[in-house]
Design a protein around this motif. Structure first.
Motif, PDB file in Angstrom:
ATOM      1  N   MET A 167       0.820  -1.210   0.000  1.00  0.00           N
ATOM      2  CA  MET A 167       0.000   0.000   0.000  1.00  0.00           C
ATOM      3  C   MET A 167       0.859   1.267   0.000  1.00  0.00           C
ATOM      4  O   MET A 167       0.430   2.316  -0.477  1.00  0.00           O
ATOM      5  CB  MET A 167      -0.916   0.024   1.241  1.00  0.00           C
ATOM      6  N   LEU A 168       2.049   1.180   0.596  1.00  0.00           N
ATOM      7  CA  LEU A 168       2.934   2.352   0.748  1.00  0.00           C
ATOM      8  C   LEU A 168       4.308   2.007   0.179  1.00  0.00           C
ATOM      9  O   LEU A 168       5.298   1.919   0.927  1.00  0.00           O
ATOM     10  CB  LEU A 168       3.068   2.708   2.234  1.00  0.00           C
ATOM     11  N   PRO A 169       4.402   1.807  -1.140  1.00  0.00           N
ATOM     12  CA  PRO A 169       5.649   1.288  -1.712  1.00  0.00           C
ATOM     13  C   PRO A 169       6.850   2.223  -1.529  1.00  0.00           C
ATOM     14  O   PRO A 169       7.985   1.761  -1.497  1.00  0.00           O
ATOM     15  CB  PRO A 169       5.306   1.109  -3.198  1.00  0.00           C
ATOM     16  N   ASP A 170       6.617   3.520  -1.364  1.00  0.00           N
ATOM     17  CA  ASP A 170       7.741   4.462  -1.258  1.00  0.00           C
ATOM     18  C   ASP A 170       8.040   4.882   0.179  1.00  0.00           C
ATOM     19  O   ASP A 170       8.804   5.825   0.413  1.00  0.00           O
ATOM     20  CB  ASP A 170       7.445   5.722  -2.101  1.00  0.00           C
ATOM     21  N   VAL A 171       7.416   4.206   1.128  1.00  0.00           N
ATOM     22  CA  VAL A 171       7.593   4.584   2.536  1.00  0.00           C
ATOM     23  C   VAL A 171       8.463   3.534   3.243  1.00  0.00           C
ATOM     24  O   VAL A 171       8.233   2.329   3.083  1.00  0.00           O
ATOM     25  CB  VAL A 171       6.210   4.709   3.230  1.00  0.00           C
TER      26      VAL A 171
END
Lengths: 276, 276
Positions: B201-205
């Motif tokens: 859901m949060l690939p860049d976090v």
């Protein structure tokens, strides 16, 4: 102190029992109540039967110190595993939530398919299935039981009609609907807060609220006339005790009872015994 | 008994701390561990700070009886409200989960927007916000904190990637995403089991797992070299104790650790004191 002026004791592992107290307050306007929530040790549902029995004894002992004339066990887990122990040891009537709700479900069903929802502990105990089967006597009644462990945290989060709660309910209720139930026992004291959502999802199913049934049973056993009243001034007829000063109590009490209650008194019951 | 043969004590209010133990086992192959889950009184998150401190002292006292060389507090609630008390009273190093995770988050963030998710108690305590702000020192770091009370029951239900869990996560994470976080602290020991879903859901976090950070801190404080190892035979290096024989322990332990563990021994710690 004459019998009728002695209060009725009510206890639960936490705040869920307030949904039972609500019916007691609404239908028994001339009674006083002492409510104990064992908030330091909530929830009971994932604890061993032996531990639950120990805790239940301590709760009952605390209420007996208040000279209660009866004890309402407003907790499905305790009603499932410790009712016999309490009845053996307490000198006053002890009323659980399971038998009254089971009796009502047997009376309500037309097609003899009864659903029961509750915590994992309540469902694993098979208490409702056994009680319904026994009370149905000669009739062949099918009980379809389903644990719904996410309902309590959803209620406590206040998501009573959120899409998440509907999706969870869809998942849990699907097998019960497939089995054609016409009656559903809300076998957990938190679940009555989901009644609006459940009614809209299951319009043809009778929902059994253990708080209402247990109140009728209490009135019958104590020989009290039931009368409808408002919640006005109801809180002043109740002393509230908890075993841990949870900051959420007052907030959740308002949600469960619909009224503002006084701050509860925090007490230590760890060393209490039913036989003094 | 030489220092290095003394075990490391690890405790949590229940089973969540196993996600921290997992990292300790995987990275410190030459250490033995004693794990205590206070399953009789779980969860701590909705209890008062005073009660949590009393329980934490009893857990630490139990571990000290096992001659532990350090105590890892694998519980965010205890780390938030009782770490100072334990450090004052215990004769061995006491390592919490909050400071190591906060330090890692400060090191990881590029845009200085850090999200923190946890139980309501952990978030209300502001412990992560305070620790991150302090460790960021001169840098201006924004902390966006969000309680996620439904994640623990969803993990315990095993719904790790269900549509319900995604819908709940959408709801909880929306404000954090809107604030542009590039780093997210999983401030509850249950949450690492949601890592696959959260990563997608949060690939860049960057997701910060307090178990990994706390293990590195433990190695540093005790002067132990970290080495990677498999979970093979890991369980034999750990003694498991619980305060209530919950039937779910072994099932959840397998889910948290990925291995089958021996049945835990049930102990009573109510009367234990750190100073004997």
């Amino acid at each position: 102190m004459s019998i009728s002026s002695r209060p009725i004791g009510v206890f639960d592992s936490g705040i869920g029992g307030l949904s039972v107290l609500k019916h007691l307050l609404l239908s028994l306007p001339n009674e006083r109540f002492v409510y104990l929530g064992d908030t330091a040790r909530v929830p009971y549902g994932n604890k061993s039967a032996e531990t639950v029995r120990t805790y239940a004894r301590q709760c009952a002992a605390f209420l007996l110190r208040h000279d209660v004339r009866a004890i309402v066990v407003a907790c499905n887990t305790v009603s499932a595993v410790a009712l016999d122990v309490l009845r053996d040891e307490c000198p006053v009537p002890v009323i659980g939530v399971i038998e009254p709700a089971a009796r009502e479900a047997v009376a309500a069903t037309r097609n003899s398919h009864i659903g029961v929802i509750g915590t994992r502990a309540t469902i694993s105990s098979n208490s409702y299935t056994k009680a319904i089967t026994r009370l149905a006597s000669e009739r062949a009644v099918m009980v379809h039981a389903q644990p719904c462990p996410l309902f309590v945290p959803l209620v406590e989060e206040g998501w009573l009609e959120s899409p998440v709660t509907r999706l969870v309910a869809d998942e849990y209720l699907r097998p019960l609907v497939a089995n054609g139930i016409d009656t559903l026992v809300l076998g957990c004291t938190h679940y009555p807060l989901l009644t609006p959502m459940l009614s809209s999802m299951l319009p043809d199913v009778a929902l059994i609220d253990c708080g209402a049934c247990t109140t009728a049973e209490t009135a019958k056993i104590l020989g009290i006339q039931m009368e409808s009243t408002s919640m006005q001034a109801a809180a002043s007829r109740t002393l509230f005790y908890v075993t841990d000063a949870s900051p959420n109590f007052s907030l959740l009490a308002r949600q469960f009872l619909g009224i503002v209650v006084n701050d509860p008194v925090t007490v230590d019951i760890d060393q209490m015994r039913t036989s003094s």
